[in-house]
Structure formats: structure tokens, C-alpha cells
Design a protein around this motif. Structure first.
Motif, PDB file in Angstrom:
ATOM      1  N   GLU A 103       0.803  -1.222   0.000  1.00 21.01           N
ATOM      2  CA  GLU A 103       0.000   0.000   0.000  1.00 21.01           C
ATOM      3  C   GLU A 103       0.839   1.277   0.000  1.00 21.01           C
ATOM      4  O   GLU A 103       0.536   2.230  -0.710  1.00 21.01           O
ATOM      5  N   TYR A 104       1.889   1.309   0.796  1.00 23.40           N
ATOM      6  CA  TYR A 104       2.665   2.542   0.935  1.00 23.40           C
ATOM      7  C   TYR A 104       3.914   2.579   0.067  1.00 23.40           C
ATOM      8  O   TYR A 104       4.684   3.523   0.135  1.00 23.40           O
TER       9      TYR A 104
ATOM     10  N   GLN B 150       6.175   9.553  -4.667  1.00 22.91           N
ATOM     11  CA  GLN B 150       6.915   9.378  -5.915  1.00 22.91           C
ATOM     12  C   GLN B 150       6.709   7.985  -6.490  1.00 22.91           C
ATOM     13  O   GLN B 150       6.432   7.835  -7.683  1.00 22.91           O
ATOM     14  N   THR B 151       6.855   6.961  -5.658  1.00 19.42           N
ATOM     15  CA  THR B 151       6.710   5.593  -6.182  1.00 19.42           C
ATOM     16  C   THR B 151       5.330   5.361  -6.772  1.00 19.42           C
ATOM     17  O   THR B 151       5.195   4.625  -7.747  1.00 19.42           O
ATOM     18  N   HIS B 152       4.314   6.003  -6.200  1.00 18.60           N
ATOM     19  CA  HIS B 152       2.958   5.815  -6.692  1.00 18.60           C
ATOM     20  C   HIS B 152       2.735   6.475  -8.059  1.00 18.60           C
ATOM     21  O   HIS B 152       1.741   6.194  -8.718  1.00 18.60           O
ATOM     22  N   GLN B 153       3.650   7.300  -8.493  1.00 18.72           N
ATOM     23  CA  GLN B 153       3.564   7.948  -9.806  1.00 18.72           C
ATOM     24  C   GLN B 153       4.403   7.227 -10.867  1.00 18.72           C
ATOM     25  O   GLN B 153       4.251   7.492 -12.048  1.00 18.72           O
TER      26      GLN B 153
ATOM     27  N   PRO C 149       6.652   1.276 -12.609  1.00 14.28           N
ATOM     28  CA  PRO C 149       6.635  -0.045 -11.960  1.00 14.28           C
ATOM     29  C   PRO C 149       5.466  -0.201 -10.982  1.00 14.28           C
ATOM     30  O   PRO C 149       4.836  -1.249 -10.926  1.00 14.28           O
ATOM     31  N   TRP C 150       5.158   0.872 -10.252  1.00 17.79           N
ATOM     32  CA  TRP C 150       4.047   0.833  -9.310  1.00 17.79           C
ATOM     33  C   TRP C 150       2.716   0.809 -10.056  1.00 17.79           C
ATOM     34  O   TRP C 150       1.818   0.028  -9.746  1.00 17.79           O
TER      35      TRP C 150
ATOM     36  N   ILE D  75       3.622  -8.700  -7.348  1.00 17.03           N
ATOM     37  CA  ILE D  75       5.073  -8.676  -7.524  1.00 17.03           C
ATOM     38  C   ILE D  75       5.425  -7.652  -8.596  1.00 17.03           C
ATOM     39  O   ILE D  75       4.880  -7.680  -9.702  1.00 17.03           O
ATOM     40  N   ILE D  76       6.319  -6.740  -8.242  1.00 17.75           N
ATOM     41  CA  ILE D  76       6.864  -5.801  -9.210  1.00 17.75           C
ATOM     42  C   ILE D  76       8.014  -6.539  -9.889  1.00 17.75           C
ATOM     43  O   ILE D  76       9.032  -6.812  -9.264  1.00 17.75           O
ATOM     44  N   THR D  77       7.852  -6.876 -11.144  1.00 19.88           N
ATOM     45  CA  THR D  77       8.841  -7.732 -11.797  1.00 19.88           C
ATOM     46  C   THR D  77      10.165  -7.001 -12.012  1.00 19.88           C
ATOM     47  O   THR D  77      10.209  -5.774 -12.152  1.00 19.88           O
TER      48      THR D  77
END
Length: 104
Positions: A10-11, A71-74, A77-78, A86-88
Motif C-alpha cells: 500500500e505505501y 513518488q513511487t505511486h507515480q 513499476p508501481w 510482484i513488481i517484476t
């Protein structure tokens, strides 16, 4: 560099064993064990891995946990991975190769 998958929690992205080891700690300085020291020495001996890790550290270390989460949510990969999925490695590699890996 990890033997287990990166998960889209989630985070933000998580390596579960790293999360479990350091969960609830504000600082990991007092929690560095022999395995962490051995991992650090391995990274320092490999110039390619060392350069990638140091570049990532220099780029992201000034940011807060909240800023990193936003940032990761933008990032692709996310956005391409379902929550808890799983983020490949291919998605991560393709996204970050132009940002952090220098052509030789």
C-alpha cells in the motif's frame, strides 16, 4: 540484488525480509548485523553494483518517507502492478535503466 520479489504494498515497494527486519525502527544504525556488514562489503567490491547503490542513495536519501511514497505511486513499476502483487525485475530494470545505469 535481492533473492526475493519486490512487492507493491500500500505505501510503496517492499522487499518483505528487509521490511520485517527493520519494521518499526526509525534508525537502523544499531541494528546492523554480520550479514548486513557482509552484504555491504560485497557491494563495495563490485564497482557496478557499488555505483548503482551509491547513485540511488545520493538521489533518494534526502527525501522523506512520505515523499518517497508519493513518488513511487507515480512511477510506472508501481502503476503497472496490482496492490500486493510482484513488481517484476523487468519492469524495474526497464524503468530505471536510463535513470541510474550508465552505458559502458
Amino acid at each position: 540484488m535481492f533473492d526475493e520479489p519486490m512487492l507493491a504494498w500500500e505505501y510503496g515497494p517492499v522487499i518483505k525480509s528487509v521490511h520485517d527486519k527493520y519494521r518499526g525502527q526509525r534508525s537502523i544504525v544499531d541494528s546492523i548485523d554480520d550479514q548486513a556488514r557482509a552484504d555491504y562489503k560485497m557491494i563495495q567490491r563490485d564497482p557496478e553494483i557499488r555505483d548503482i547503490v551509491n547513485t540511488i542513495y545520493d538521489h533518494y536519501s534526502p527525501r522523506s518517507a512520505t515523499d518517497l511514497m508519493r513518488q513511487t505511486h507515480q512511477e510506472e513499476p508501481w502503476r503497472q502492478t496490482t496492490i500486493n502483487g510482484i513488481i517484476t525485475q523487468d519492469i524495474v530494470k526497464n524503468y530505471f535503466k536510463d535513470i541510474f545505469v550508465k552505458e559502458t
